[in-house]
Design a protein around this motif. Structure first.
Motif, PDB file in Angstrom:
ATOM      1  N   ASN A 175     -86.695  84.745  70.811  1.00 39.81           N
ATOM      2  CA  ASN A 175     -87.688  84.634  71.875  1.00 39.81           C
ATOM      3  C   ASN A 175     -88.358  85.989  72.119  1.00 39.81           C
ATOM      4  O   ASN A 175     -87.726  86.920  72.625  1.00 39.81           O
ATOM      5  CB  ASN A 175     -87.011  84.134  73.153  1.00 39.81           C
ATOM      6  CG  ASN A 175     -88.020  83.716  74.205  1.00 39.81           C
ATOM      7  OD1 ASN A 175     -89.191  84.090  74.140  1.00 39.81           O
ATOM      8  ND2 ASN A 175     -87.574  82.945  75.172  1.00 39.81           N
ATOM      9  N   ARG A 176     -89.621  86.104  71.779  1.00 39.15           N
ATOM     10  CA  ARG A 176     -90.344  87.356  71.985  1.00 39.15           C
ATOM     11  C   ARG A 176     -90.499  87.688  73.463  1.00 39.15           C
ATOM     12  O   ARG A 176     -90.753  88.835  73.831  1.00 39.15           O
ATOM     13  CB  ARG A 176     -91.723  87.290  71.335  1.00 39.15           C
ATOM     14  CG  ARG A 176     -91.690  87.279  69.818  1.00 39.15           C
ATOM     15  CD  ARG A 176     -93.087  87.320  69.266  1.00 39.15           C
ATOM     16  NE  ARG A 176     -93.882  86.174  69.705  1.00 39.15           N
ATOM     17  CZ  ARG A 176     -95.211  86.112  69.689  1.00 39.15           C
ATOM     18  NH1 ARG A 176     -95.894  87.159  69.290  1.00 39.15           N
ATOM     19  NH2 ARG A 176     -95.857  85.039  70.085  1.00 39.15           N
ATOM     20  N   ARG A 177     -90.369  86.694  74.322  1.00 36.45           N
ATOM     21  CA  ARG A 177     -90.481  86.930  75.758  1.00 36.45           C
ATOM     22  C   ARG A 177     -89.285  87.705  76.301  1.00 36.45           C
ATOM     23  O   ARG A 177     -89.335  88.251  77.392  1.00 36.45           O
ATOM     24  CB  ARG A 177     -90.619  85.594  76.493  1.00 36.45           C
ATOM     25  CG  ARG A 177     -91.959  84.914  76.240  1.00 36.45           C
ATOM     26  CD  ARG A 177     -91.961  83.461  76.678  1.00 36.45           C
ATOM     27  NE  ARG A 177     -93.295  82.881  76.585  1.00 36.45           N
ATOM     28  CZ  ARG A 177     -93.847  82.458  75.456  1.00 36.45           C
ATOM     29  NH1 ARG A 177     -93.168  82.561  74.328  1.00 36.45           N
ATOM     30  NH2 ARG A 177     -95.051  81.946  75.443  1.00 36.45           N
ATOM     31  N   ILE A 178     -88.197  87.713  75.550  1.00 35.66           N
ATOM     32  CA  ILE A 178     -87.015  88.488  75.925  1.00 35.66           C
ATOM     33  C   ILE A 178     -86.997  89.802  75.157  1.00 35.66           C
ATOM     34  O   ILE A 178     -86.718  90.860  75.692  1.00 35.66           O
ATOM     35  CB  ILE A 178     -85.727  87.688  75.663  1.00 35.66           C
ATOM     36  CG1 ILE A 178     -85.782  86.353  76.428  1.00 35.66           C
ATOM     37  CG2 ILE A 178     -84.507  88.495  76.052  1.00 35.66           C
ATOM     38  CD1 ILE A 178     -85.924  86.500  77.923  1.00 35.66           C
ATOM     39  N   GLY A 179     -87.281  89.763  73.844  1.00 41.10           N
ATOM     40  CA  GLY A 179     -87.471  90.981  73.081  1.00 41.10           C
ATOM     41  C   GLY A 179     -86.227  91.599  72.484  1.00 41.10           C
ATOM     42  O   GLY A 179     -86.291  92.690  71.949  1.00 41.10           O
ATOM     43  N   ASP A 180     -85.075  90.945  72.550  1.00 40.42           N
ATOM     44  CA  ASP A 180     -83.853  91.499  71.976  1.00 40.42           C
ATOM     45  C   ASP A 180     -83.316  90.517  70.939  1.00 40.42           C
ATOM     46  O   ASP A 180     -82.664  89.540  71.279  1.00 40.42           O
ATOM     47  CB  ASP A 180     -82.817  91.732  73.061  1.00 40.42           C
ATOM     48  CG  ASP A 180     -81.588  92.451  72.540  1.00 40.42           C
ATOM     49  OD1 ASP A 180     -81.523  92.693  71.321  1.00 40.42           O
ATOM     50  OD2 ASP A 180     -80.686  92.773  73.340  1.00 40.42           O
ATOM     51  N   PRO A 181     -83.573  90.753  69.630  1.00 40.35           N
ATOM     52  CA  PRO A 181     -83.154  89.789  68.612  1.00 40.35           C
ATOM     53  C   PRO A 181     -81.642  89.614  68.511  1.00 40.35           C
ATOM     54  O   PRO A 181     -81.175  88.587  68.028  1.00 40.35           O
ATOM     55  CB  PRO A 181     -83.729  90.373  67.314  1.00 40.35           C
ATOM     56  CG  PRO A 181     -83.963  91.816  67.605  1.00 40.35           C
ATOM     57  CD  PRO A 181     -84.301  91.900  69.058  1.00 40.35           C
ATOM     58  N   LEU A 182     -80.848  90.593  68.963  1.00 40.05           N
ATOM     59  CA  LEU A 182     -79.396  90.436  68.921  1.00 40.05           C
ATOM     60  C   LEU A 182     -78.913  89.316  69.838  1.00 40.05           C
ATOM     61  O   LEU A 182     -77.815  88.798  69.665  1.00 40.05           O
ATOM     62  CB  LEU A 182     -78.709  91.749  69.318  1.00 40.05           C
ATOM     63  CG  LEU A 182     -78.760  92.881  68.294  1.00 40.05           C
ATOM     64  CD1 LEU A 182     -78.130  94.131  68.877  1.00 40.05           C
ATOM     65  CD2 LEU A 182     -78.052  92.486  67.019  1.00 40.05           C
ATOM     66  N   ALA A 183     -79.759  88.952  70.810  1.00 38.71           N
ATOM     67  CA  ALA A 183     -79.382  87.893  71.740  1.00 38.71           C
ATOM     68  C   ALA A 183     -79.708  86.503  71.197  1.00 38.71           C
ATOM     69  O   ALA A 183     -79.388  85.502  71.849  1.00 38.71           O
ATOM     70  CB  ALA A 183     -80.093  88.095  73.079  1.00 38.71           C
TER      71      ALA A 183
END
Length: 552
Positions: free
Chosen positions: A128-136
């Motif tokens: 989700n780019r709206r969150i911005g943390d790919p590890l999540a």
């Protein structure tokens, strides 16, 4: 193995570069993110470019960035380009990873691809780019059972010899050094690294810096032992490894200790610029329950300068730094919702007689189930104990709270450094005595509309002052815009307005005086054209108004 289809294989970019340069070379990329603990915080990245360049990094706490590229593992890869696109094969042994104990395990994993000529990134599991943390946003890797990794033991002995002659007409000198490095896998997830009498003579030298500022220059760490496997010790930003083996504390005192009278006239014959590292050990890893533990210890030998009496020819030694011990202890617990809390302690003893420096700190991040709201921050207490003078204590804290995901985002940040806070015996802080309050609001558009692919608008307000005395230093209102058009034209606009001016109490380097600016403003614009074209243009423009004067 993976096939990366491309209907124009002749346009696949394949620029070459050194290892760990994958994020900087102009080439198509494929990479795997692996999180054996599946906690949304820690992970490993293995990247291969279409030209075959390997890049690996430790993503622990990296917030989805490229992480610590100084971390290197032993793994294999190969690439080939054909009429359907390109193909990459990778072989990553279990010995390259740290993972929890357990007969049956479930890891986090995601696969990424970047088509360089279009700057397009795709992922196997939705991020989700709206969150911005790919590890999540990792998918589940199941079917891992009964892992039996091989013994991880490596010994690296060395012998080195130096033959030196300076340009002052002195005789030739020679040095003979021997030592050893050791790496041992204590368990699946814990590793011990040791170095005995290391020789860093072939390590890349620091760039020469003409520093006219009132602040110390922070240099990068180039010594391999201090760059590998140290990501866990970076919590709360209290560990700066360049302090170990640095210039002796009494280096500049030698010239003031010279005896010069009618019968004695001493000159400095030898004054080493660095203290000699005797040994260093680090143990780090993470348990099945998500508890990360780290232990670090290093010792440096007695530092001495030699002075010579030009009249009698006699010499004597002056201690520039006694035998010194450096240690770091750390515990980091992973929590639900990609949250964590950590505790770290650094200690330096013996750097000068009767002196002990101790810093205890914490870093934390608490997030809700949506990963859009968070409270994060750090805090530390510095303690300096002396036998001949009064002890010194100081503190700092940095707290941020707000909504960091979604269309509308807002945060409040408060940063405080007391005027007596000093972590610089084993950490790095340019200056203390600061209080900063910041509020920011932003509106983000992630989905394409009209001629735009994405757009971000942000407004931020900063109010700064000294901690002691409590006095104004600055007030700033800022606006920024970041936009990407469908033609791949990219633009950043920034504007700052300081209606009350600023007061800089650090540049004059005289207590009570400050460098003052009146009402000021500045504008900045950056633009970049389509990188798919044979010819592209980058540029930036800045414009502003500022007037200043010294005052008291």
């Amino acid at each position: 193995g993976v096939r990366l289809e491309d209907n124009e294989p002749g346009k696949i970019l394949t620029e070459l570069g050194p290892r760990d340069s994958g994020n900087n070379v102009n080439a198509d990329l494929f990479w795997i993110d692996i999180n054996p603990f599946h906690d949304g915080i820690n992970g490993f990245r293995f990247m291969v470019s279409a030209s075959g360049v390997q890049t690996d990094s430790n993503l622990s706490g990296a917030e989805g960035s490229r992480g610590d590229v100084n971390w290197d593992a032993v793994w294999m890869s190969a690439v080939a380009i054909d009429d359907q696109g390109w193909v990459v094969e990778m072989k990553i042994p279990y010995s390259a990873l740290r993972f929890p104990r357990g007969e049956v395990q479930k890891w986090g994993i995601n696969f990424w691809r970047e088509v360089r000529r279009t700057r397009e990134q795709s992922s196997w599991n939705f991020a989700n780019r709206r969150i911005g943390d790919p590890l999540a946003f990792m998918g589940d890797l199941t079917g891992i059972e009964g892992i039996e990794p091989p013994v991880r033991l490596a010994l690296f002995p060395y012998i080195s010899a130096y033959l030196e002659k300076n340009g002052r007409g002195d005789a030739w000198s020679n040095t003979f050094v021997g030592g050893m490095d050791l790496k041992y896998g204590i368990s699946n997830s814990f590793t011990m690294d040791m170095t005995l009498i290391p020789d860093f003579g072939q390590v890349q030298s620091d760039a020469r810096v003409l520093n006219l500022t009132p602040y110390e220059v922070r240099y990068d760490e180039n010594r391999q032992f201090f760059t590998e496997g140290t990501e866990l010790f970076g919590k709360a930003d209290l560990f700066y490894s360049r302090r170990i083996g640095n210039r002796p504390r009494g280096y500049f005192d030698v010239s003031t200790d010279l005896i010069r009278n009618d019968s004695i006239f001493e000159v400095v014959e030898e004054n080493p610029l660095e203290t000699r590292l005797i040994n260093a050990t680090k143990i780090s890893g993470r348990t099945t329950g998500g508890l990360g533990l780290g232990i670090f210890n290093a010792m440096t030998a007695l530092g001495e300068a030699t002075v010579r009496d030009t009249i009698t020819g006699g010499t004597r030694r002056i201690t520039t730094q006694p035998f010194t011990n450096y240690s770091v202890l750390l515990a980091d617990q992973s929590l639900r919702n990609n949250s964590f809390v950590s505790l770290i302690n650094t200690n330096v003893s013996g750097s000068e007689p009767g002196y002990i420096a101790n810093v205890t700190g914490t870093e934390f991040r608490l997030m809700d189930t949506s990963n859009a709201y968070r409270i994060s921050g750090s805090a530390a207490l510095s303690q300096q104990y002396r036998t001949d003078t009064e002890n010194t204590f100081g503190y700092t804290y940095d707290i941020t709270a707000g909504k960091t995901g979604g269309t509308w985002q807002y945060t409040y940040n408060r940063l405080v450094y007391s005027d007596t806070y000093d972590p610089n015996d084993l950490g790095f802080l340019a200056h203390n005595n600061l209080v900063m309050d910041k509020v920011s609001f932003s509106h983000n558009i992630f989905d394409p509309f009209w001629r735009l692919w994405n757009l971000r608008n942000e407004i931020a307000v900063n109010y700064n002052r000294l901690h002691t005395p409590d006095t104004f230093t600055g007030f700033n209102m800022g606006y920024s815009l970041r936009a990407l058009f469908d033609t791949r034209f990219f633009v950043i606009l920034r504007a700052n307005y300081r209606p009350l001016g600023n007061r800089d109490y650090f540049e004059p380097r005289v207590p009570g005086r400050f460098y003052e600016t009146d009402e000021s403003w500045d504008l900045f614009a950056l633009f970049s054209s389509d990188y798919r074209k044979r010819v592209y243009v980058d540029g930036d423009i800045s414009w502003g108004r500022i007037t200043s004067d010294y005052d008291q």
